[in-house]
Design an enzyme around this catalytic site. Structure first.
Site, PDB file in Angstrom:
ATOM      1  N   ASP A 161       4.056   9.412  -1.470  1.00  0.00           N
ATOM      2  CA  ASP A 161       2.831   8.796  -0.958  1.00  0.00           C
ATOM      3  C   ASP A 161       2.409   7.686  -1.905  1.00  0.00           C
ATOM      4  OD1 ASP A 161       0.816   8.480   0.901  1.00  0.00           O
ATOM      5  OD2 ASP A 161       0.281  10.597   0.906  1.00  0.00           O
ATOM      6  N   HIS A 188       0.790  -1.227   0.000  1.00  0.00           N
ATOM      7  CA  HIS A 188       0.000   0.000   0.000  1.00  0.00           C
ATOM      8  C   HIS A 188       0.826   1.284   0.000  1.00  0.00           C
ATOM      9  CE1 HIS A 188      -4.068  -1.703   0.592  1.00  0.00           C
ATOM     10  NE2 HIS A 188      -3.419  -2.697   1.179  1.00  0.00           N
TER      11      HIS A 188
END
Length: 472
Positions: free
Chosen positions: A372, A165
């Site tokens: 991110d 993730h």
């Protein structure tokens, strides 16, 4: 076929009214899948928790089982606060200066991963002993890199998926870890590894080739006779939920109150966990530079920075908290005049309904992480602001770091380099003055992408690919 999910966090939480789904996109996406397929969710029980080791959920239908792996304080500190948060997290985000490669962290990580894998194997063997079909395994994120290898050793024909993730760094960065090759071997025991972007997937394939000598053909990695595919499967938000929050009774009034409380100025909004990967200090410096370059904006624009407390007690995070306090105080001390404060710093947690009101009130979302994996705040803002515009409100604009996964998908955003203070300031000025017609056009682009990446669609797409891999 039933499903055994392995993740750091449990999908349900105790509330005064009984058990409820945990907050966050992963539980939202995967609970319906588990309720439909049946199976189990293997998660951690922290040292201060008193939750049951095994329980069925939902209570009235018992669609699946939650199996918790209890951790004592020392192993929790070394596995979670140590290896996960002080090694793998900063390295994945290219912030090598924060990496602390302690041997005790590695030893605890391996031991805890083995316990998670054995808990998952126990669930599968119970199914097999009862005459049921062997379940599919789906392992989640950087906390569990060694789990697939142990599952494969216990059940050689298991179907195993893994989802990463966060960003996967370039191979020359990942190889900094003393345990890099062991961690790669652990993940390569999977049949399918998913990433948010094709760039992350390609970095993973290159790491397997460069560090282990694996054979890479297209998306397929072959290592020690086993084939693993590395694919991009971008995740999104629960779109229906956030659009519903934007349309809820009182939502527009709550947004209007926020604007009124801030004196009717234009609002630049940041929403983040207090984390050094989010670029918070550089964002504050960029806003200070904006005030230097555009003195005519004084009294007309305020930065509202929401920073949710995170990983308190970890020295790097405690230091960041002090620096953020100092930066907001410095900027306000330098520029505040009368009732106008250029920075409104909110070091606290807000629920999703409150965040939706802030999204609706904002003129510009300022989303500038240093790295991110995806950044779902950008998705949330686009979803809420689009509904607001559709219902007659003023549409917002999104300024987004080009170093996020979301930048690959949200074409209507203004992309920026989070390290470029002058560039951030100029782009912010442009976004604040953007004509309404262009705001609406950009939001329409983003809304289409956000809906296509809905978190429920993400889960379905990944599992369909994993099922297809097992049929080859």
């Amino acid at each position: 076929m039933s499903l055994v999910l392995v993740a750091n966090r449990a999908p349900i939480r105790p509330t005064p009214d009984g058990w409820a789904p945990s907050l966050g996109g992963l539980a939202s996406a995967l609970l319906p899948v588990l309720e439909d397929r049946g199976g189990a969710w293997v998660a951690m029980r922290g040292p201060d928790e008193e939750t049951p080791l095994t329980q069925t959920y939902p209570p009235e239908t018992a669609a699946f089982t939650v199996r918790r792996v209890p951790l004592e304080e020392p192993e929790f500190e070394a596995f979670y606060q140590g290896m996960a948060n002080r090694v793998l997290w900063p390295l994945s985000h290219y912030l090598v200066e924060h990496v602390e490669p302690d041997r005790s962290f590695r030893d605890a990580y391996r031991a805890v991963n083995r316990r998670f894998a054995h808990a998952a194997l126990d669930v599968a063997r119970t199914d097999l002993a009862a005459g049921r079909e062997q379940p599919t395994f789906w392992v989640q994120d950087y906390h569990m890199m060694l789990v697939p290898e142990t599952i494969r050793a216990g059940l050689p024909d298991a179907r195993i998926g893994f989802f990463w993730h966060v960003p996967w760094p370039a191979s020359e960065v990942f190889r900094i870890l003393p345990s890099a090759r062991d961690l790669l071997r652990g993940m390569l025991a999977s049949d399918l590894v998913g990433f948010h972007t094709e760039g992350y997937a390609e970095n993973f394939r290159e790491s397997a080739r460069d560090l282990l000598g694996a054979k890479v053909e297209g998306e397929t990695i072959t290592f020690e006779g086993h084939r693993c595919r590395a694919e991009s499967h971008p995740i999104g938000i629960d779109v229906e939920r956030f659009e519903g929050l934007a349309m809820a009774p009182g939502a527009a009034e709550m947004a209007a109150e926020i604007r009124e409380d801030l004196g009717g100025v234009q609002i630049v909004l940041g929403v983040d966990r207090l984390d050094y990967t989010k670029g918070l200090l550089l964002r504050m410096e960029a806003f200070e530079r904006f005030l230097e370059l555009y003195p005519e904006r004084h009294g007309e624009v305020s930065l509202v920075q929401i920073a949710t407390p995170s990983r308190t007690g970890v020295p790097a995070y405690d230091q960041l908290k002090r620096e953020m306090d100092e930066a907001s105080g410095r900027i306000n001390g330098r520029y505040a005049k009368g009732a106008w404060a250029p920075v409104r710093y909110r070091y606290q947690s807000f629920d999703q309904a409150e965040l939706a009101a802030y999204y609706q009130a904002a003129d510009v979302a300022f989303v500038t992480p240093l790295r991110d994996g995806m950044n779902l705040v950008a998705h949330e803002f686009a979803a809420v602001s689009a509904v607001c515009a559709e219902r007659g409100g003023r549409p917002g604009a999104l300024v987004l770091s080009e170093l996020t996964g979301a930048a690959d998908y949200l074409d209507g955003a203004f992309l920026v380099n989070p390290y470029d203070a002058d560039g951030l300031a100029r782009t912010l000025d442009t976004a604040l003055d953007l004509p309404e017609t262009e705001r609406r056009a950009r939001l329409s682009q983003m809304r289409e992408a956000v809906r296509d990446l809905d978190v429920h669609v993400w889960a379905q797409r990944f599992l369909e690919s994993l099922d297809a891999e097992g049929e080859d």
